[in-house]
Structures are given as C-alpha cells and as structure tokens.
Design an enzyme around this catalytic site. Structure first.
Site, PDB file in Angstrom:
ATOM      1  N   THR A 187      14.366  -6.002  26.818  1.00 18.22           N
ATOM      2  CA  THR A 187      14.909  -5.757  25.161  1.00 18.22           C
ATOM      3  C   THR A 187      15.760  -7.007  24.983  1.00 18.22           C
ATOM      4  OG1 THR A 187      17.045  -4.947  26.282  1.00 18.22           O
ATOM      5  CG2 THR A 187      15.390  -3.355  25.634  1.00 18.22           C
ATOM      6  N   GLU A 332      13.003   1.230  25.659  1.00 13.72           N
ATOM      7  CA  GLU A 332      13.262   1.827  26.579  1.00 13.72           C
ATOM      8  C   GLU A 332      12.464   3.280  26.545  1.00 13.72           C
ATOM      9  OE1 GLU A 332      15.217   0.235  24.757  1.00 13.72           O
ATOM     10  OE2 GLU A 332      17.161  -0.333  25.999  1.00 13.72           O
ATOM     11  N   TRP A 446      32.301   7.568   8.172  1.00 16.54           N
ATOM     12  CA  TRP A 446      31.379   6.721   8.577  1.00 16.54           C
ATOM     13  C   TRP A 446      30.592   6.689   7.316  1.00 16.54           C
ATOM     14  CZ3 TRP A 446      28.997   8.042  14.049  1.00 16.54           C
ATOM     15  CH2 TRP A 446      30.270   7.946  15.099  1.00 16.54           C
TER      16      TRP A 446
HETATM   17  P1  ADP Z   1      15.479  -4.430  19.843  1.00 14.85           P
HETATM   18  O1  ADP Z   1      16.861  -4.158  19.977  1.00 14.85           O
HETATM   19  O2  ADP Z   1      14.950  -5.570  20.682  1.00 14.85           O
HETATM   20  O3  ADP Z   1      15.061  -4.519  18.439  1.00 14.85           O
HETATM   21  P2  ADP Z   1      13.855  -2.075  20.344  1.00 14.85           P
HETATM   22  O4  ADP Z   1      12.594  -2.735  19.474  1.00 14.85           O
HETATM   23  O5  ADP Z   1      13.646  -1.446  21.458  1.00 14.85           O
HETATM   24  O6  ADP Z   1      14.647  -3.358  20.543  1.00 14.85           O
HETATM   25  O7  ADP Z   1      14.629  -1.389  19.069  1.00 14.85           O
HETATM   26  C1  ADP Z   1      14.926  -0.376  19.045  1.00 14.85           C
HETATM   27  C2  ADP Z   1      16.049   0.141  18.050  1.00 14.85           C
HETATM   28  O8  ADP Z   1      15.460   0.048  16.904  1.00 14.85           O
HETATM   29  C3  ADP Z   1      16.398   1.562  17.839  1.00 14.85           C
HETATM   30  O9  ADP Z   1      17.315   1.900  18.762  1.00 14.85           O
HETATM   31  C4  ADP Z   1      16.582   1.661  16.533  1.00 14.85           C
HETATM   32  O10 ADP Z   1      17.967   1.309  16.300  1.00 14.85           O
HETATM   33  C5  ADP Z   1      15.733   0.728  15.801  1.00 14.85           C
HETATM   34  N1  ADP Z   1      14.743   1.467  15.000  1.00 14.85           N
HETATM   35  C6  ADP Z   1      13.396   1.722  15.577  1.00 14.85           C
HETATM   36  N2  ADP Z   1      12.577   2.448  14.605  1.00 14.85           N
HETATM   37  C7  ADP Z   1      13.540   2.812  13.662  1.00 14.85           C
HETATM   38  C8  ADP Z   1      13.251   3.403  12.723  1.00 14.85           C
HETATM   39  N3  ADP Z   1      12.337   3.949  12.087  1.00 14.85           N
HETATM   40  N4  ADP Z   1      14.249   3.710  11.707  1.00 14.85           N
HETATM   41  C9  ADP Z   1      15.638   3.043  11.950  1.00 14.85           C
HETATM   42  N5  ADP Z   1      15.827   2.301  13.143  1.00 14.85           N
HETATM   43  C10 ADP Z   1      14.686   2.283  13.951  1.00 14.85           C
END
Ligand code: ADP
Length: 544
Positions: A187, A332, A446
């Site tokens: 990540t 994850e 929030w």
């Molecule tokens: P990085 O932190 O490297 O970007 P990831 O690609 O694993 O890692 O990102 C996961 C995060 O991306 C999720 O926890 C969420 O916050 C965000 N995310 C993924 N898909 C969506 C979505 N459809 N809408 C909003 N947030 C999203």
C-alpha cells in the site's frame, strides 16, 4: 465425516492452463512501450510463461522467492506474472509512480531477487541500483536491440535473451498448498512505512471467481476488455486472473493512458468493457467532448479507487450509452469488496433516483462481509444515514502485513478496519463518506469531503476538485474547496458555493474556494490530500 470430492488446490496456474486449453486462440493485444501494437494469444502466453518459469528455475529461484516487476500492463508482464506464480515464487508488482526512496525501501523490504522492467524505467532503476543489494538480475522487456550501450545496472539482460534456449516443456506448475504466497503488493503508505499485502493462490482464485459474478465485474468470452487499471494497482483489480477464467480478449494499454490513446484502443479493438479510476474517465470525457467522437462499442465500465463523480455517470450513461458501475476496495481486500449493481428495489427507479444509488459503493460480494461500527465498536443500524468505521472480513482479505509490519490488524472478531467512514442502507448498499483521516469535523459534526467534491466537479468549468478541513478558531475545522479549472474556463467562487448550497445543508457549504493550477495526485491516481493539507496548513479563512 469428510466429503468425498476431489482435491483440486486453488492455485492460479490452473487459470492460465484453463484459458490456453479452452480459449487458446483468443487474443491478448498490447500497446508496447516502444509504440507498436503486439498481438498474442492465451496459448502463446502460456508457452512463454512456462519459459519464464524454466529460466527462473535455472537461476535458482525457489518457492517463496520474490520477483519484482516495474512495468505497465502488457502481454510480456502477464507472462512474467504467471511464470513466477506457477512455480510458487511470489510476484511483487511495484508502482513506478512512487518516489525513488519509497521504491528502494519497498524492494529492500521485499528482498526481491530479480527485477523485470519496461525500458521507460531504466533511468529510474539506474539511479537507485546501488541501493538494491538483493536484486541479482535485471530483466528488461524487449530484445537485445533495446539494451543500452552501457548501464549502471549489474547483470542486465533483455527478456528475449532471458527466455532464449528455454522450451518450458519440463516445467511443473502448481503442486503446492493453495495457501502458498502468490503475489505481493505494498500500500502506498501515506501514514508510516508502506505495508506489504501478501496474497495467496487460494485468495486470488477465490477473489477472481467473486469478482466474475454477474452483479460485479463479470464478463464473458465474447467481451473485449481494456484493463486500464495498472497491474501494479491491487492486481489490476483481479482482472489478470479473472479475464483468463472468462476467456475474454484482453487489450493491454501499456504506458499511454491519456484520453486520446485510450480512445484509440477502445475504437480500434472494439472494446466492450473497461475498468479504471475516475481520473482516467475524466481525461477520456474531455477528449470525447473536444473531438466529438462517440463510443459505439463500449457497453460498460467499472470505476473505483476513489468515488465516481456524478457528472461522469451522467455523461457516460446519458450521452455515450455506456453503463457505469461503481466498485469499492483496497489493496488489503484483493481488492474488490463491494460492487454497485442494481437490485430489484433500485433497477426501475427514475434516472435521477438511480444516480443517487449509483453514487454508492454498493453491496458486499459473497466472500466479504461488511459492517459499520461506532467509535466503541458497536454495530450501527443499516439505515443509510448512520456513518461509522467500515469493517470487513472474508476469504480474500489481509490477515496481517508481510513481515508483520503494523502488528495485529484484526479485532477480536477477525474484522479489519478499512479506515473508511461509511453507512449502509436497508438494501445493503454501502456508501463511503470519507477516509477516516480526511473527515472534516466542524463544530462536532462530520462533513463528507467526497460529497462536496462530487458536486463541485459537476460544474462545467471544473476539471478536478478537493475539499479539505482547515483549522478554524470557532468550529475546529471548516471545509476549504480547492479547484483546478478546465483549460480556458473560469467561474466565480460564489457560483460554486451556491451550486453546493443547492445540494447540502448550509453549514456543510465550504467557507472558501481557492484555485490551483494542478491538484496533486498520489501514486494510484487519487487526490493527494496529505500534500494539500500541507500546502494549506497556514491558510486563514476570511470567516475566521
Ligand atoms: P492507496 O491508499 O494506495 O490508494 P488503495 O488503492 O488500496 O490504496 O486504496 C484503498 C482506498 O481507496 C479505500 O480505503 C478507499 O478510501 C478508497 N476507495 C477505493 N474505492 C473507492 C470508491 N469507489 N469510492 C470512494 N473511495 C474509494
């Protein structure tokens, strides 16, 4: 009493075997980094992937050894992928958009023994090679004619030379436990050190079957699929596994992900389905608007990685007749955790109501359970309003990070805290309102930055928008809207705030608007809010 069924370990080598045997002539079409389009088939990819295995074994690569790749989506990359995993070594995809120091940290932490890479990353690797003691051999995609005359990389060899003399005939794939490690992906580590997610063969096979559901990314053998999401971004959302299962034609986009290049492939190869983060669709939308081109072949796209903007749904569904599906997940979670397919309760809603559903991140897929809890860990009602910490557990969800970085990551009931804030409605549709660290806390309430950004991006002059919380003497924090305008466009701040005021309660409307030349994006194409918070740390609101 045990069941009396055959033991058939869920290892990913079976996926490519299946595709080569049952869909052998189907094409894998790649835009090579050098430019020309290269066409191959599942059968050919399997033959060459077995040569990769033989060449790795000849160099002493063993079960569990990590093999790095720094490469765009291509047929070559897919051969390394299956050739590595087939013999039980671990494919470690690296994100070239990370800072060089981060790459050094990650490669050393993973102890990669070999590094396969595209020629575009030669300078990047040369600059850090002396800090990578574990990497014994560097393999550059292409043949010897592409090698530089001199290089700082020790043991540099072209991929074609690496494979020459190999037949792959004597290689045995699989035959190990299905829980064997298969792939490693870090990540981006916006907080603390990067953390490695170590997928197993079993979790990858199960995730592929899950994501192939008809109410998820499911495609068929007649589909032509353009996976724009990179193979280094959470396994290309599983597509490099799930497409061979389906036998779909694959179009690999290589390095060029701008609107025009993506359009060219969609058009020339008659692509029916594609998947990418919102920024890619925004660039394509801009190109289509400027050029007046249409999308006669494309039927459906999956958008995820960040929240899909409302105007993208309106544009693609309304003007181009392309169904927009929204998915959510994380590195994850393999990554798909939820998918927004319509249900009997939502499918016949009027378009305006349906859009509200499509903006949600969707329902849990079988194999993953979702839960939303308050700060004390109590389950919140599924009322579509109560927001809390989004928790997940399932068969393709990380149980701990590689080498135990971060220690125990599950609660006493086995749930993983996603760090996302979300609500779930009575039909099971989950909606992310923020990342926990991006939530804006104003006077104890929030405010969802995602919702405000979505409205701002809906304005025709706005190319991209971000909302962050900035310190305020009375309210703790207030939202600040940061806007990147489209070329040659302008809009008054008051107009943007009035637009937002039409959709949310007055106290949620940002206190101010600032315009920037470019909103910074992180390594996976998402808005880098950490950088924005840093830039605007000393910002003072006129209302303060
Ligand atoms: P990085 O932190 O490297 O970007 P990831 O690609 O694993 O890692 O990102 C996961 C995060 O991306 C999720 O926890 C969420 O916050 C965000 N995310 C993924 N898909 C969506 C979505 N459809 N809408 C909003 N947030 C999203």
């Amino acid at each position: 009493m045990l069941g009396r069924m055959q033991d058939w370990p869920l290892t990913v080598d079976k996926i490519l075997d299946h595709a080569a045997i049952n869909h052998g002539t189907r094409e894998i079409i790649s835009r090579s980094v050098a430019g020309p389009i290269v066409r191959t088939t599942y059968a050919d990819i399997r033959v060459r992937a077995r040569k990769v295995s033989e060449a790795l074994l000849a160099r002493g690569v063993k079960l569990g050894d990590r093999i790095g790749t720094l490469a765009w989506n291509s047929g070559d990359h897919m051969e390394t992928w299956y050739g590595t995993m087939g013999i039980g070594s671990v494919l470690h995809t690296l994100n070239p958009r990370l800072y060089p120091e981060q790459l050094v940290w990650i490669i050393n932490h993973a102890e990669d023994r070999m590094m396969f890479f595209d020629v575009t990353f030669l300078p990047l690797l040369e600059a850090i090679a002396d800090k990578l003691p574990t990497v014994e051999t560097f393999v550059m995609y292409g043949d010897d004619s592409m090698l530089p005359e001199s290089t700082k990389l020790p043991n540099l060899i072209s991929n074609e030379a690496f494979l020459s003399g190999m037949s792959g005939a004597g290689v045995t794939w699989g035959g190990f436990d299905e829980n064997t490690a298969c792939g490693l992906c870090y990540t981006s580590g916006t907080t603390g050190d990067p953390k490695g997610v170590l997928y197993s063969h079993r979790s990858n096979v199960l995730h592929s079957l899950i994501s192939q559901h008809v109410d998820a990314m499911g495609v068929g053998a007649s589909d032509v699929v353009l996976p724009i999401v990179p193979m280094f971004h959470a396994n290309c959302w599983g597509l490099v596994f799930s497409l061979p299962i389906a036998g779909s034609t694959i179009v690999m986009p290589g390095a060029q992900l701008d609107g025009e290049s993506v359009y060219e492939l969609l058009d020339a190869e008659k692509v029916t389905y594609s998947a990418a983060v919102p920024t890619v669709w925004m660039m394509l939308a801009e190109y289509l608007e400027q050029s007046g081109k249409m999308l006669p072949h494309l039927k459906r796209v999956t958008i995820g990685g960040s929240a899909v903007p409302e105007n993208i749904i309106r544009l693609f569904e309304g003007k181009y007749d392309v169904q927009v599906d929204h998915g959510w997940g994380m590195t994850e979670t393999s990554p798909l955790g939820s998918y927004c397919a319509m249900s009997p309760e939502t499918k016949d809603l009027p378009f305006e109501e349906k859009i509200k559903v499509k903006l949600k991140q969707g329902r849990a897929l079988f194999g993953a359970e979702l839960n939303v809890v308050d700060d004390a860990g109590r389950q919140l009602p599924r009322d579509g309003k109560s927001s809390g910490h989004l928790m997940i557990r399932g068969c393709a969800i990380a149980a701990s990070y590689y080498k135990d970085v971060g220690g125990n990551i599950l609660d006493e009931n086995g749930w993983f805290d996603t760090s996302d804030v979300a609500n779930i409605d009575r039909y099971g549709f989950m909606q992310i309102t923020d990342r926990a660290k991006d939530v804006i806390k104003s006077g104890g309430e929030w405010i969802s930055s995602i919702e405000l950004e979505n409205i701002a991006v809906g304005h025709e002059a706005v190319a991209n928008a971000a909302v962050i919380g900035v310190a305020h003497p009375k309210w703790d924090e207030r939202p600040l809207l940061i806007v990147q305008l489209k070329q040659d466009c302008s809009v008054a701040p008051e107009e943007l705030l009035a637009l937002i005021g039409q959709h949310v309660a007055k106290w949620q409307v940002p206190d101010d608007v600032v315009f920037v030349n470019e909103i910074p994006l992180g390594a996976t194409g998402k808005i880098n809010k950490l950088a924005l918070r840093e830039t605007f740390r000393d910002y003072k609101f006129p209302t303060a």
